[in-house]
Design a protein around this motif. Sequence first.
Motif, mmCIF file in Angstrom:
data_model
loop_
_atom_site.group_PDB
_atom_site.id
_atom_site.type_symbol
_atom_site.label_atom_id
_atom_site.label_comp_id
_atom_site.label_asym_id
_atom_site.label_seq_id
_atom_site.Cartn_x
_atom_site.Cartn_y
_atom_site.Cartn_z
ATOM 1 N N GLN A 386 93.709 72.799 -34.706
ATOM 2 C CA GLN A 386 94.747 72.316 -35.621
ATOM 3 C C GLN A 386 94.436 72.749 -37.049
ATOM 4 O OE1 GLN A 386 94.943 68.172 -34.879
ATOM 5 N NE2 GLN A 386 92.872 67.757 -35.562
ATOM 6 N N HIS A 387 95.514 72.880 -37.815
ATOM 7 C CA HIS A 387 95.397 73.358 -39.189
ATOM 8 C C HIS A 387 96.230 72.487 -40.126
ATOM 9 C CE1 HIS A 387 93.552 76.964 -37.571
ATOM 10 N NE2 HIS A 387 94.577 77.103 -36.749
ATOM 11 N N PRO A 388 95.590 71.802 -41.081
ATOM 12 C CA PRO A 388 96.355 71.092 -42.103
ATOM 13 C C PRO A 388 96.905 72.112 -43.105
ATOM 14 C CG PRO A 388 93.985 70.814 -42.458
ATOM 15 C CD PRO A 388 94.131 71.607 -41.198
ATOM 16 N N CYS A 438 95.440 76.804 -45.020
ATOM 17 C CA CYS A 438 94.867 75.728 -44.225
ATOM 18 C C CYS A 438 93.827 75.021 -45.088
ATOM 19 C CB CYS A 438 94.212 76.307 -42.982
ATOM 20 S SG CYS A 438 93.377 75.023 -42.025
ATOM 21 N N VAL A 440 91.334 73.237 -43.886
ATOM 22 C CA VAL A 440 89.970 73.322 -43.335
ATOM 23 C C VAL A 440 89.345 74.451 -44.148
ATOM 24 C CG1 VAL A 440 88.585 73.967 -41.335
ATOM 25 C CG2 VAL A 440 90.573 72.468 -41.055
ATOM 26 N N HIS A 443 88.335 77.705 -42.654
ATOM 27 C CA HIS A 443 89.473 78.511 -42.178
ATOM 28 C C HIS A 443 90.103 79.252 -43.356
ATOM 29 C CE1 HIS A 443 90.341 75.862 -38.358
ATOM 30 N NE2 HIS A 443 89.166 76.476 -38.314
ATOM 31 N N LEU A 448 92.803 82.213 -43.553
ATOM 32 C CA LEU A 448 94.024 81.408 -43.404
ATOM 33 C C LEU A 448 94.584 80.941 -44.746
ATOM 34 C CD1 LEU A 448 95.428 81.132 -40.790
ATOM 35 C CD2 LEU A 448 94.591 78.823 -40.545
HETATM 36 CU CU CU Z 1 92.830 75.746 -40.149
#
Ligand code: CU
Length: 455
Positions: A386-388, A438, A440, A443, A448
């Motif tokens: 998952q990616h915020p 993202c 994270v 990431h 990202l």
């Molecule tokens: Cu992510």
Amino acid sequence: MNFSRRQLLAGLAGLGVVGLAGGARYWLGRTDSSVTHDYELIAAPLDVELVPGHVTPAWAYGGQAPGLELRVRQGDWLRVRFINRLPEPTTIHWHGIRLPLEMDGVPYVSQLPVLPGEHFDYRFQVHDAGSFWYHPHTTSAEQLGRGLVGPLIVEERDGSGFRHERTLCLKNWHVDKQGAFTDFSIAREAARVGTLGLLSSINGRHLPDIELPAGQVVRLRLINVDNTMTYRLNLPGGDARIYALDGNPIAPRPLGKEYWLGPGMRLDLALRVPPAGQQLSLRNGPMRLASLRSIANDEARDDWPAALPANPISEPDLQRAETLRFNFEWSGALSTNVDQGGAYQFWQINGEAWDINDKTCADRPIASLKKNGHYILEFRNLSQYQHPIHLHGMSFKVIGSNRRRIEPYFTDTFLLGKNETARVALVADNPGVWMLHCHVIDHMETGLMAAIEVA
Ligand code: CU
Ligand code: C2O
Ligand code: CU
């Protein structure tokens, strides 16, 4: 982007305004007009005790990690003189705040990095009330990892209806049993869920006892300032209602079984504190994060406040909105020059990886939006993680998902689940070049991230 001249001017603006009163290190008090707030905020190394009996060489804002809580009233200007006493360049980004690009803290896009010993004056008007936060946008895994994260609370212009509140900053520190820092980003983790810290904390303390007034309704501002962790927040036995998501009010609803709070996200809860002597566990899944202890108090019992007033965000018109698609993918390609200090590129947005070492990436935005145009952004997650997904400069309205029922709401960060496709909408009313990434952190630093232009 050519930021040089404009940036230098922005950097000098306000030099004559902030009086550095002797004694007041961070908070300089209100000037004669009651509508200004002035802070002198210093970033500097600070030894903290996260593990009893051991020293952790953290980096702090305003003498604490997480940083000093900054407060401003909705509609007022926030004026922060930021002083860098770290051994390396940094910036401050104001997460979730809709502000001019020059104040957004992205190096080489908004401003030049603030070098050690230098200062930069951030000044902007704050339009939205709610729970926000601030952090650097340079060497992020390490700088956020060492503690450069802090809450920014914007009080509702006409009051919130809450008499009691607490800010709770959630962070899992990357430290070992002796309090020494471990790696903030490990390549094989960056390519998966992200590099997790092992020591949970709230406001810099592991498993704290938090005292709350018995019988009262307390606003808990939960802010996920962690690099990686999505907290599965739950409060067994607690009578709690959600009042705002990521700073933006919603129609109050029960907390329910658990709420997934990804990195960068915020949750404003109202909790009816149980009778004196009782306690509740605030947990991440089955793991306790804190004990909430009810302490006797003799105030009249207060009521659940009404819903918080909506923020003044432009309502997107879905009928005439143009749809833009963004695919978030795992690529697994190492950059060819990792040995020479190049960055890993494990992730891509629409087939392109952001190179964290390339100062010119923002010159090649992956989308161009017309100023004041209405847009639907379709976020498609083609990965198993998952990616915020966070956007700078503008808030967006989450309108739908192929995986869950969505009650539309405004946010700046949406937790995009595994293989989820979500649709969000916005009015592109803030000109600039804005990061979409993202949250994270490893990431983001391994591909990202992208820039979106509004002109
Ligand atoms: Cu992510
Ligand atoms: Cu908290 Cu680029 O963001
Ligand atoms: Cu942000």
